[in-house]
Design an enzyme around this catalytic site. Structure first.
Site, PDB file in Angstrom:
ATOM      1  CG  ASP A  16      -1.705   1.195   1.414  1.00 33.34           C
ATOM      2  OD1 ASP A  16      -2.308   1.639   0.422  1.00 33.34           O
ATOM      3  OD2 ASP A  16      -1.720   1.737   2.543  1.00 33.34           O
ATOM      4  CG  ASP A  18      -1.413   7.650   0.383  1.00 33.24           C
ATOM      5  OD1 ASP A  18      -0.303   8.002  -0.063  1.00 33.24           O
ATOM      6  OD2 ASP A  18      -2.482   7.844  -0.221  1.00 33.24           O
TER       7      ASP A  18
HETATM    8 MG   LIG Z   1      -2.858   3.189   3.535  1.00 33.36          MG
END
Ligand SMILES: [Mg+2]
Ligand SMILES: [Zn+2]
Length: 191
Positions: A16, A18
């Site tokens: 992932d 962020d």
């Molecule tokens: Mg995230």
């Protein structure tokens, strides 16, 4: 306490973005530009270690801000190109970026759906979910990885920036780490 699982044989790591590579924006805000992208400490070294170990690294990120009209796909791609440049200066790289620009409930690629993994596998047919690992800081990351049959690591973020449901992500995941660097330590320890 979780039973320790083995990361032996991991060949692909999906990350992932962020909250894993960069500081997550407060809930409801989006990281739309390079000047809003604040890399978390140690990510270059962590990626470099995966690169050297011959483990492929793909970023899979939900970017609903595009559907909301807050920024464009060009902005997303520009940011990823800029990040790649920055990593290159540290002798590190990401092997591919895949993002979902859609709103909730209208596509097959917004995590916890698995379409971003499928997009990666279409380009890189050597990807095998049985030897893949998903690393994320949201329950949707962990669910997506598990739906595809991958091992998972939950990254414990700053409590005040966690999404609702993060507790469930922590519970569902095979392991919990405080940073990408710590997750990479777990992965490489078993190789
Ligand atoms: Mg995230
Ligand atoms: Zn999508």
């Amino acid at each position: 306490m979780k039973t320790a699982i083995s990361y032996r044989g991991i060949q692909t790591v999906f990350l992932d973005r962020d909250g894993v590579l960069n500081r997550k924006a407060p809930e409801g805000e989006y990281v739309s530009r390079w000047d809003l992208f604040h890399p978390l400490p140690g990510i270059e070294e962590a990626l470099h270690r995966l690169n050297v170990a011959g483990i492929a690294v793909y970023v899979v990120t939900n970017q609903r801000g595009v559907a909301l009209g807050l920024y464009t796909t060009r902005d997303v791609e520009h940011l990823h190109a800029r990040l790649q440049e920055d990593l290159r200066a540290h002798d590190a790289r990401v092997d591919g970026f895949f993002y979902c620009p859609h709103d909730k409930g209208v596509c097959d690629c917004r995590k916890p759906k698995t379409g971003l993994f499928e997009q990666a596998r279409a380009l890189h047919p050597e990807i095998d979910y049985a030897t893949s690992l998903m690393v994320g800081d949201s329950v949707s990351d962990i669910e997506a990885g598990q739906r595809a049959g991958m091992r998972t690591i939950f990254i414990e973020g700053e409590p005040e920036r966690q999404k609702p449901g993060a507790d469930r992500g922590r519970t569902l995941a095979d392991a919990v780490s405080t940073s990408l660097g710590a997750a990479v330590e777990l992965i490489l320890r078993d190789q």
